[in-house]
Motif scaffolding. Structure first.
Motif, mmCIF file in Angstrom:
data_model
loop_
_atom_site.group_PDB
_atom_site.id
_atom_site.type_symbol
_atom_site.label_atom_id
_atom_site.label_comp_id
_atom_site.label_asym_id
_atom_site.label_seq_id
_atom_site.Cartn_x
_atom_site.Cartn_y
_atom_site.Cartn_z
ATOM 1 N N ALA A 172 0.843 -1.187 0.000
ATOM 2 C CA ALA A 172 0.000 0.000 0.000
ATOM 3 C C ALA A 172 0.882 1.241 0.000
ATOM 4 C CB ALA A 172 -0.903 -0.011 1.218
ATOM 5 N N ALA A 173 0.503 2.212 -0.794
ATOM 6 C CA ALA A 173 1.289 3.438 -0.889
ATOM 7 C C ALA A 173 0.604 4.554 -0.110
ATOM 8 C CB ALA A 173 1.459 3.838 -2.341
ATOM 9 N N LEU A 174 1.405 5.317 0.597
ATOM 10 C CA LEU A 174 0.901 6.463 1.352
ATOM 11 C C LEU A 174 0.887 7.697 0.464
ATOM 12 C CD1 LEU A 174 3.015 6.074 4.601
ATOM 13 C CD2 LEU A 174 0.595 5.541 4.341
ATOM 14 N N THR A 175 0.009 8.617 0.769
ATOM 15 C CA THR A 175 0.073 9.922 0.120
ATOM 16 C C THR A 175 1.179 10.725 0.796
ATOM 17 O OG1 THR A 175 -1.513 10.883 1.660
ATOM 18 C CG2 THR A 175 -2.409 9.888 -0.360
ATOM 19 N N THR A 201 7.390 4.013 1.612
ATOM 20 C CA THR A 201 5.991 3.677 1.360
ATOM 21 C C THR A 201 5.171 4.799 0.735
ATOM 22 O OG1 THR A 201 5.425 4.281 3.634
ATOM 23 C CG2 THR A 201 5.923 1.963 3.207
ATOM 24 N N THR A 202 5.731 5.977 0.567
ATOM 25 C CA THR A 202 4.987 7.076 -0.051
ATOM 26 C C THR A 202 4.979 6.894 -1.561
ATOM 27 O OG1 THR A 202 5.586 8.563 1.735
ATOM 28 C CG2 THR A 202 4.870 9.583 -0.306
ATOM 29 N N LEU A 249 6.584 12.341 -3.626
ATOM 30 C CA LEU A 249 7.907 12.311 -3.000
ATOM 31 C C LEU A 249 8.467 13.704 -2.727
ATOM 32 C CD1 LEU A 249 9.563 9.324 -4.873
ATOM 33 C CD2 LEU A 249 8.618 9.378 -2.559
ATOM 34 N N LEU A 250 8.135 14.666 -3.563
ATOM 35 C CA LEU A 250 8.642 16.022 -3.335
ATOM 36 C C LEU A 250 8.060 16.614 -2.053
ATOM 37 C CD1 LEU A 250 10.396 18.286 -4.372
ATOM 38 C CD2 LEU A 250 8.489 19.055 -5.781
ATOM 39 N N THR A 251 6.791 16.365 -1.816
ATOM 40 C CA THR A 251 6.164 16.825 -0.575
ATOM 41 C C THR A 251 6.843 16.200 0.631
ATOM 42 O OG1 THR A 251 4.058 17.043 -1.719
ATOM 43 C CG2 THR A 251 3.979 16.914 0.679
ATOM 44 N N ASN A 263 10.108 14.348 -10.137
ATOM 45 C CA ASN A 263 9.141 15.298 -9.561
ATOM 46 C C ASN A 263 9.672 16.727 -9.637
ATOM 47 O OD1 ASN A 263 7.519 13.156 -8.952
ATOM 48 N ND2 ASN A 263 7.864 13.239 -6.749
ATOM 49 N N LEU A 264 10.966 16.898 -9.383
ATOM 50 C CA LEU A 264 11.566 18.229 -9.474
ATOM 51 C C LEU A 264 11.526 18.750 -10.910
ATOM 52 C CD1 LEU A 264 14.624 17.855 -7.090
ATOM 53 C CD2 LEU A 264 12.652 19.349 -6.787
ATOM 54 N N ARG A 265 11.793 17.858 -11.889
ATOM 55 C CA ARG A 265 11.721 18.261 -13.288
ATOM 56 C C ARG A 265 10.302 18.672 -13.673
ATOM 57 N NH1 ARG A 265 13.722 13.415 -14.684
ATOM 58 N NH2 ARG A 265 15.757 13.353 -13.737
#
Length: 177
Positions: free
Chosen positions: A31-34, A76-77, A82-84, A149-151
């Motif tokens: 399961a992936a977290l926000t 797990t995110t 990932l940037l957050t 994500n940065l790009r």
């Protein structure tokens, strides 16, 4: 009884699934977290560690729990958030330290002074753990897609700037007669 239907996966192979059933996640994925969920994991682990550290009267459990929470959240995110998560460990650390020190200062005569002294002490003793936790989050999230994500963020910011009209392009305009 329903008959199996053939569905093509991303690789082009035919996969048999019963009609109407949801596609299952590949084996090994969890399961992936926000991003917010990852921040809550970091805060919760740090808070539990800080409470344990206060009970044992040593600072090590706070830092260890914070670093473990950072690693768990980074693993797990979901990749889109990932940037957050990468920028949040210092805020989660400060929030956990503030919560615990506020609880400890409630019974003192000078609550504000007790809170400030306790918070400065917690931040001073926890600084190496804060750096370790932040480094863990960055080290784990870079291979998982943080740079992508940065790009994307850079491209979004560049595209919004292209379509904005420059009002201050030449703020001083001299009329020639």
């Amino acid at each position: 009884m329903s008959t199996p239907t053939t569905m093509r996966g991303a690789s082009g192979d035919a996969a048999r699934t019963p009609k109407g059933s949801a596609r299952r996640r590949p084996r090994g994925s969890s399961a992936a977290l926000t991003g917010r969920g990852g921040i809550v994991v970091i805060y919760g682990a740090a808070l539990l560690g800080a409470l344990l550290a206060g009970w044992l009267e040593t600072a090590a459990p706070f830092g260890i729990a914070f670093a473990a929470g950072c690693a768990l959240a980074a693993l797990t995110t979901r990749p889109a958030d990932l940037l957050t998560l990468a920028v949040s460990p210092p805020v989660a650390f400060l929030a956990a330290a503030f919560t615990v020190e506020l609880g400890a200062a409630l019974g003192d005569g000078s609550m504000l002074r007790s809170l400030l002294v306790g918070l400065v002490g917690a931040l001073a003793t926890g600084a190496p753990w804060l750096f370790l936790g932040t480094l863990l989050v960055v080290a784990i999230t870079v291979p998982r897609g943080l740079l992508g994500n940065l790009r994307e963020l850079r491209d979004q910011l560049a595209s919004t700037r292209l379509f904005e009209e420059e009002h201050d392009e030449d703020p001083v305009r001299w009329e020639e007669s």
